[in-house]
Write a protein that holds these residues in place. Sequence first.
Motif, PDB file in Angstrom:
ATOM      1  N   ALA A 157     -17.836 -32.082  14.031  1.00  0.00           N
ATOM      2  CA  ALA A 157     -16.921 -31.047  13.548  1.00  0.00           C
ATOM      3  C   ALA A 157     -16.270 -30.311  14.714  1.00  0.00           C
ATOM      4  O   ALA A 157     -15.046 -30.116  14.743  1.00  0.00           O
ATOM      5  CB  ALA A 157     -17.681 -30.062  12.653  1.00  0.00           C
ATOM      6  N   PHE A 158     -17.075 -29.912  15.704  1.00  0.00           N
ATOM      7  CA  PHE A 158     -16.507 -29.214  16.857  1.00  0.00           C
ATOM      8  C   PHE A 158     -15.640 -30.144  17.704  1.00  0.00           C
ATOM      9  O   PHE A 158     -14.593 -29.738  18.217  1.00  0.00           O
ATOM     10  CB  PHE A 158     -17.627 -28.606  17.704  1.00  0.00           C
ATOM     11  N   ARG A 159     -16.057 -31.387  17.830  1.00  0.00           N
ATOM     12  CA  ARG A 159     -15.261 -32.346  18.604  1.00  0.00           C
ATOM     13  C   ARG A 159     -13.901 -32.563  17.959  1.00  0.00           C
ATOM     14  O   ARG A 159     -12.858 -32.555  18.635  1.00  0.00           O
ATOM     15  CB  ARG A 159     -16.026 -33.678  18.709  1.00  0.00           C
ATOM     16  N   MET A 160     -13.865 -32.731  16.638  1.00  0.00           N
ATOM     17  CA  MET A 160     -12.597 -32.946  15.952  1.00  0.00           C
ATOM     18  C   MET A 160     -11.726 -31.703  15.993  1.00  0.00           C
ATOM     19  O   MET A 160     -10.497 -31.797  16.148  1.00  0.00           O
ATOM     20  CB  MET A 160     -12.855 -33.392  14.512  1.00  0.00           C
ATOM     21  N   ALA A 161     -12.346 -30.536  15.851  1.00  0.00           N
ATOM     22  CA  ALA A 161     -11.570 -29.296  15.937  1.00  0.00           C
ATOM     23  C   ALA A 161     -10.871 -29.203  17.286  1.00  0.00           C
ATOM     24  O   ALA A 161      -9.679 -28.861  17.368  1.00  0.00           O
ATOM     25  CB  ALA A 161     -12.484 -28.095  15.716  1.00  0.00           C
ATOM     26  N   ASP A 162     -11.595 -29.525  18.364  1.00  0.00           N
ATOM     27  CA  ASP A 162     -11.005 -29.484  19.702  1.00  0.00           C
ATOM     28  C   ASP A 162      -9.941 -30.562  19.886  1.00  0.00           C
ATOM     29  O   ASP A 162      -8.857 -30.300  20.418  1.00  0.00           O
ATOM     30  CB  ASP A 162     -12.100 -29.685  20.759  1.00  0.00           C
ATOM     31  N   GLU A 163     -10.261 -31.785  19.462  1.00  0.00           N
ATOM     32  CA  GLU A 163      -9.365 -32.909  19.723  1.00  0.00           C
ATOM     33  C   GLU A 163      -8.036 -32.770  18.990  1.00  0.00           C
ATOM     34  O   GLU A 163      -6.979 -33.082  19.552  1.00  0.00           O
ATOM     35  CB  GLU A 163     -10.052 -34.213  19.318  1.00  0.00           C
ATOM     36  N   TYR A 164      -8.084 -32.310  17.742  1.00  0.00           N
ATOM     37  CA  TYR A 164      -6.864 -32.252  16.938  1.00  0.00           C
ATOM     38  C   TYR A 164      -6.289 -30.842  16.837  1.00  0.00           C
ATOM     39  O   TYR A 164      -5.246 -30.650  16.212  1.00  0.00           O
ATOM     40  CB  TYR A 164      -7.144 -32.803  15.538  1.00  0.00           C
ATOM     41  N   ARG A 165      -6.975 -29.875  17.452  1.00  0.00           N
ATOM     42  CA  ARG A 165      -6.541 -28.487  17.398  1.00  0.00           C
ATOM     43  C   ARG A 165      -6.279 -28.052  15.955  1.00  0.00           C
ATOM     44  O   ARG A 165      -5.186 -27.626  15.581  1.00  0.00           O
ATOM     45  CB  ARG A 165      -5.297 -28.260  18.269  1.00  0.00           C
ATOM     46  N   MET A 166      -7.331 -28.143  15.128  1.00  0.00           N
ATOM     47  CA  MET A 166      -7.217 -27.749  13.741  1.00  0.00           C
ATOM     48  C   MET A 166      -8.587 -27.322  13.224  1.00  0.00           C
ATOM     49  O   MET A 166      -9.616 -27.701  13.798  1.00  0.00           O
ATOM     50  CB  MET A 166      -6.670 -28.903  12.895  1.00  0.00           C
ATOM     51  N   PRO A 167      -8.618 -26.521  12.174  1.00  0.00           N
ATOM     52  CA  PRO A 167      -9.899 -26.091  11.617  1.00  0.00           C
ATOM     53  C   PRO A 167     -10.606 -27.230  10.891  1.00  0.00           C
ATOM     54  O   PRO A 167      -9.965 -28.083  10.265  1.00  0.00           O
ATOM     55  CB  PRO A 167      -9.519 -24.970  10.651  1.00  0.00           C
ATOM     56  N   VAL A 173      -7.456 -18.618   7.396  1.00  0.00           N
ATOM     57  CA  VAL A 173      -7.539 -20.066   7.591  1.00  0.00           C
ATOM     58  C   VAL A 173      -6.143 -20.653   7.751  1.00  0.00           C
ATOM     59  O   VAL A 173      -5.899 -21.500   8.618  1.00  0.00           O
ATOM     60  CB  VAL A 173      -8.280 -20.736   6.410  1.00  0.00           C
ATOM     61  N   SER A 174      -5.204 -20.208   6.932  1.00  0.00           N
ATOM     62  CA  SER A 174      -3.831 -20.695   7.035  1.00  0.00           C
ATOM     63  C   SER A 174      -3.218 -20.323   8.382  1.00  0.00           C
ATOM     64  O   SER A 174      -2.525 -21.133   9.009  1.00  0.00           O
ATOM     65  CB  SER A 174      -2.987 -20.119   5.890  1.00  0.00           C
ATOM     66  N   TYR A 175      -3.474 -19.118   8.857  1.00  0.00           N
ATOM     67  CA  TYR A 175      -2.955 -18.703  10.163  1.00  0.00           C
ATOM     68  C   TYR A 175      -3.546 -19.569  11.276  1.00  0.00           C
ATOM     69  O   TYR A 175      -2.835 -19.972  12.210  1.00  0.00           O
ATOM     70  CB  TYR A 175      -3.288 -17.231  10.414  1.00  0.00           C
ATOM     71  N   ILE A 176      -4.844 -19.849  11.199  1.00  0.00           N
ATOM     72  CA  ILE A 176      -5.496 -20.672  12.218  1.00  0.00           C
ATOM     73  C   ILE A 176      -4.917 -22.083  12.214  1.00  0.00           C
ATOM     74  O   ILE A 176      -4.637 -22.666  13.267  1.00  0.00           O
ATOM     75  CB  ILE A 176      -7.020 -20.694  11.985  1.00  0.00           C
ATOM     76  N   ALA A 177      -4.711 -22.632  11.014  1.00  0.00           N
ATOM     77  CA  ALA A 177      -4.115 -23.966  10.914  1.00  0.00           C
ATOM     78  C   ALA A 177      -2.682 -23.956  11.439  1.00  0.00           C
ATOM     79  O   ALA A 177      -2.270 -24.859  12.169  1.00  0.00           O
ATOM     80  CB  ALA A 177      -4.157 -24.444   9.460  1.00  0.00           C
ATOM     81  N   GLY A 178      -1.910 -22.918  11.094  1.00  0.00           N
ATOM     82  CA  GLY A 178      -0.523 -22.835  11.531  1.00  0.00           C
ATOM     83  C   GLY A 178      -0.387 -22.644  13.030  1.00  0.00           C
ATOM     84  O   GLY A 178       0.559 -23.137  13.635  1.00  0.00           O
ATOM     85  N   ALA A 179      -1.348 -21.950  13.635  1.00  0.00           N
ATOM     86  CA  ALA A 179      -1.327 -21.727  15.076  1.00  0.00           C
ATOM     87  C   ALA A 179      -1.938 -22.889  15.850  1.00  0.00           C
ATOM     88  O   ALA A 179      -1.979 -22.856  17.073  1.00  0.00           O
ATOM     89  CB  ALA A 179      -2.068 -20.432  15.409  1.00  0.00           C
ATOM     90  N   MET A 180      -2.414 -23.916  15.121  1.00  0.00           N
ATOM     91  CA  MET A 180      -3.012 -25.113  15.730  1.00  0.00           C
ATOM     92  C   MET A 180      -4.189 -24.738  16.638  1.00  0.00           C
ATOM     93  O   MET A 180      -4.212 -25.031  17.830  1.00  0.00           O
ATOM     94  CB  MET A 180      -1.961 -25.916  16.497  1.00  0.00           C
TER      95      MET A 180
END
Length: 351
Positions: free
Chosen positions: A154-164, A90-97
């Motif tokens: 949830a999917f829309r926000m993940a795409d829009e902000y590039r975050m988990p 999860v941290s890697y995914i957040a760090g990689a945006m």
Amino acid sequence: MAEKVMVKGNEAMAEAAVRAGCRLYFGYPITPQSEFTEYMARRMPQVNGVFLQSESEVAAVNMVYGAACTGNRVMTSTSSPGFSLMQEGVSYIAGAMLPAVFVNVVRGGPGLGDIQPAQSDYFQATKGGAHGDYHLIVLAPGSIQESVDLMEDAFRMADEYRMPVLILADGMLGQMMEPVEFPEFVKLEGINDHSAWALRGATGRNANKVTSFDIDPVNLEKMNMLIQEIYKRVKVREVRYEAIALEDAEYMLVGYGTMGRILGSVVKLARNKGIKVGLFRPITLWPFPYAELKKAAQGVKTILTVEMSTGQMVEDVRLAVEGSVPVEFYGRTGGMVPTPDEVLAELLKHV
């Protein structure tokens, strides 16, 4: 109006994810979430998607990491011990945006605990369960219908902000059945067009690179500050909550998820006794509705925060009101669920 169907919570969330455009699912079965994984095993091939049962939760989150690099809608689901195993990824995914959706159907703990509902993963979800400066957007549905409605967001926000994004449910919400109205399928055209950053295949010098690593501290700080700027936008745009009977309330109940739903019954019981009680239910646990809660608490004599834990969200409630209102706490843990009568009896101690 679409026809409502009776569905178990785990299966309803899974179907909502499919309709929201998820075509890549990687997961490992764990109760009380296993029906989610089972449903996706059947459903993904029907929509030309990919389902893969990994050998562990560690493997699942790293599969999500790799798939998220392509910009496609990807997710996993698990329960408390499984989500703990996923934290490094999860941290890697957040760090990689990278955009990805997680579902945690919380069970009792700590340790192996039990498979009964709990809310004791709040700190892990909202304060960062792994290393580094990062956040997840955390959504806490109070019903199966709301969990369905929040899935596309949830999917829309993940795409829009590039975050988990994390949907924080619990064993009760995952296992109960309710009538649900499902949304239409989203149109996949365009939603996965992230060519500016995604790994879609490239040659020569124009190849994209996705990483959370930079050995130069100056560059790593710049990357961190860029992520923090995104978080500031999320805090402005995405805060959500529900306020019930707070216009004339002298006492306020605060709870999230299915506990917030139970507190709705407590409000009715208290009002029937002539006690002016209202309810504040955070829907986004991160970003937490600090300002909105503080405003709602003006004129209230006492706040009672109720959780299926030994007390975690109560710290954010106290931060929100900044000492202007006494904040009391009542909780059950280990899979025990407070009843409306039980909570009312606790409330009456502070009236």
